[in-house]
Enzyme design. Structure first.
Site, PDB file in Angstrom:
ATOM      1  CG  ASN A 170      44.330  85.002  44.503  1.00  0.00           C
ATOM      2  OD1 ASN A 170      44.535  85.289  45.398  1.00  0.00           O
ATOM      3  ND2 ASN A 170      43.232  85.710  43.445  1.00  0.00           N
ATOM      4  CD  GLU A 269      41.979  94.258  49.787  1.00  0.00           C
ATOM      5  OE1 GLU A 269      42.587  93.599  49.113  1.00  0.00           O
ATOM      6  OE2 GLU A 269      42.484  95.280  50.063  1.00  0.00           O
ATOM      7  CB  CYS A 303      39.221  88.459  43.910  1.00  0.00           C
ATOM      8  SG  CYS A 303      40.493  89.894  43.744  1.00  0.00           S
ATOM      9  CD  GLU A 482      44.113  97.403  53.253  1.00  0.00           C
ATOM     10  OE1 GLU A 482      45.351  97.440  53.079  1.00  0.00           O
ATOM     11  OE2 GLU A 482      43.698  96.432  53.976  1.00  0.00           O
TER      12      GLU A 482
END
Ligand code: NAD
Ligand code: 6OD
Length: 501
Positions: A170, A269, A303, A482
């Site tokens: 994406n 993630e 996301c 992160e």
């Protein structure tokens, strides 16, 4: 939405590219000769033939990365590595148009979006993590010993080794460099497996690494798919010391199983089903602007995007009609047209998935406020992965469309009455990636954001990123954090040295 008075245009077709693996500083064709096709999301035309890495190429890439850990890379001080990563960032900026062209070709996203988001962030990631490692300190303790001489302890950070980096499609360059930059800044070497849908910018980055003088084998790229292909070969490889992944939750779970062999650490993630909560005391125009972006930017393929909007009842009708009006003004079109504000989905497969939810919403009894179908696209665009930006109301919080991640340009809007009620509804799912809260009441902003179960809560904004802050998901949206110094927890091993004086 689409200006159908416009004459259908057919863009001049660029040559089909050969995209190869990048191993030990060289572009390599898979020994098997296997390739897979990459087609344009805009019109379905073949744009690249990608060399699919087999086990031999994955093995060679991991070996190159291992060897590079023993070479000049390992001997550089953090500040020297940082200098080199600044050069990488500058080289990306020098090749800005090449990266832009490759990213837009793979994803079909508007040039205006990639120019402002994807490519600048690709360069910025290297600078931020170069700065982070230059400025980090570790702990030091003096201690007493029975013989009275004393001892000192200091902690040092060491690279974890070869890091496998598995990426989605994406925001290809942005999300790949978000992992590669901290990994390299900490002295690791990497083998990247880009998504099969977006192979080009990771490949181009190999040229940049060579131009910046990054030693051969520090950055490697293998192409292919997940199970039974390069993704699985890489994550199962016994000489990969750690795996960092961005993608769907169920893929993350599969990768975690691979990583269990050899007890290798993972940073994951993953997916989300993110809520936006709009209070009646919000700045209405700002909330509409922000929610438009969070629902429809990148054709809803972010996301962090909003797929559930909860609006306080007194402004519910006004909010729904304002968002409808704005959604219907989105202009679908060619990425390079400056008037285009929404591109296609990444692929026909993703389009089929999104359209299955469009049908499901109706079956589940939704009111379709906007869109809900497939737009008529002129000329060769009719072969692209287009869907209409879509808004629904009227579904319960238990519907498939309000509980499952769709990853398309669509959202459901529901009314709420009480703060406690909306917090409970926002937290009801197993995901916990991101949320937005729209209110002018400062105390409420603090109260609600503290109670939302998500790795990031934006108040009166969306996708505003300071790269020094912790980033990651709660619940099934992720494992680990992160960003800034938090990345060091994953990309380094902390070791204590105890010296008796
Ligand atoms: P995906 O999980 O299908 O694929 C991601 C990558 O994993 C691809 O490179 C794929 O080839 C690889 N892969 C698939 N199966 C594998 C396996 N068994 N072993 C090793 N590798 C494997 O995800 P996608 O469709 O590319 O991306 C969309 C998803 O990513 C959405 O769920 C979205 O929410 C999520 N995402 C999350 C974040 C975040 O920061 N949390 C960011 C972007 C995207
Ligand atoms: O901004 C970032 O660093 C980040 N990881 C964004 C993720 C976006 C998801 O599509």
């Amino acid at each position: 939405m689409l200006d159908t008075t416009e004459k259908p245009k057919t863009a001049a077709k660029p040559a089909v590219r050969d995209v190869r693996n990048f191993i030990a500083g060289e572009y390599v064709t898979a020994r098997s000769g296997h390739t897979f096709d990459k087609c344009s999301p805009v019109d379905g035309a073949l744009i690249a033939r990608v060399s699919e890495a087999g086990e031999a190429e994955v093995d060679a890439a991991v070996k190159a990365a291992r060897d590079a850990l023993e070479g000049p890379w390992a001997r550089l001080a953090p500040a020297e590595r940082g200098e080199m990563l600044y050069t990488v960032a500058n080289e990306i900026n020098k090749r800005f148009d090449d990266f832009l062209e490759a990213e837009v070709a793979d994803t079909g996203k508007p040039v205006s979006l990639a120019r402002h988001l994807d490519i600048p962030r690709g360069a910025a990631n290297f600078k931020v993590f170069a700065d982070t490692v230059k400025n980090v300190s570790t702990e030091f303790f003096e201690m007493a010993t029975p013989d009275g001489t004393g001892a000192i302890n200091y902690a040092v950070r060491r690279p974890v080794g070869v890091v496998g980096v598995i990426c989605p499609w994406n925001l290809p360059l942005l999300l790949m460099t978000w992992k590669v930059a901290p990994a390299l800044a900490c002295g690791n070497t990497v083998v990247v497996k880009p998504s099969e849908e977006s192979p080009q910018t990771a490949t181009l980055l190999g040229e940049v690494m060579n131009a910046a003088g990054v030693p051969k084998g520090v950055y490697n790229v293998v192409h292919g798919f997940g199970p039974g292909s390069a993704g699985e070969f890489l994550t199962r490889h016994p000489h990969v010391n750690a795996i960092t992944f961005t993608g769907e939750t169920r893929t993350g779970a599969a990768i975690m199983k691979s990583a269990a062999d050899g007890a290798r650490p993972v940073s994951l993630e993953m997916g989300g089903k993110n809520p936006a909560i709009v209070f009646a005391d919000c700045d209405f125009e700002a909330a509409i602007d922000g929610t438009m972006r969070s629902c429809f930017a990148n054709c809803g393929q972010v996301c962090l995007g909003t797929e559930r909007v909860y609006v306080e009842r007194p402004i519910f009708d006004a909010f729904v009609s304002a968002l409808k009006e704005r959604a219907e003004k989105l202009r679908l079109g060619r990425p390079e047209d400056s008037s285009t504000t929404m591109g296609p989905l990444i692929s026909q497969e993703q389009r089929n998935k999104v359209l299955s939810y469009y049908r499901k919403a109706v079956e589940e009894g939704a009111t379709v406020v906007a869109g809900g179908g497939v737009p008529e696209m002129p000329g060769d665009l009719s072969g692209g992965a287009w869907v209409e930006p879509t808004i629904w109301t009227g579904l319960p919080d238990t519907a498939a469309v309000t509980t499952e991640e769709i990853f398309g340009p669509c959202t459901h809007i529901a009314p709420f009455d009480e703060e406690d009620e909306v917090v409970r509804r926002a937290n009801a799912l197993d995901y916990g990636l991101a949320a937005s809260v729209w209110t002018t009441n400062l105390a409420r902003a603090h109260r609600v954001s503290a109670r939302i179960e998500a790795g990031i809560v934006w108040v009166n904004s969306w996708f505003l990123r300071d790269l020094r802050t912790p980033f990651g998901g709660m619940k099934q949206s992720g494992i680990g954090r992160e960003g800034g110094v938090h990345s060091l927890e994953f990309y380094t091993e902390l070791k204590n040295v105890c010296i008796k004086l």
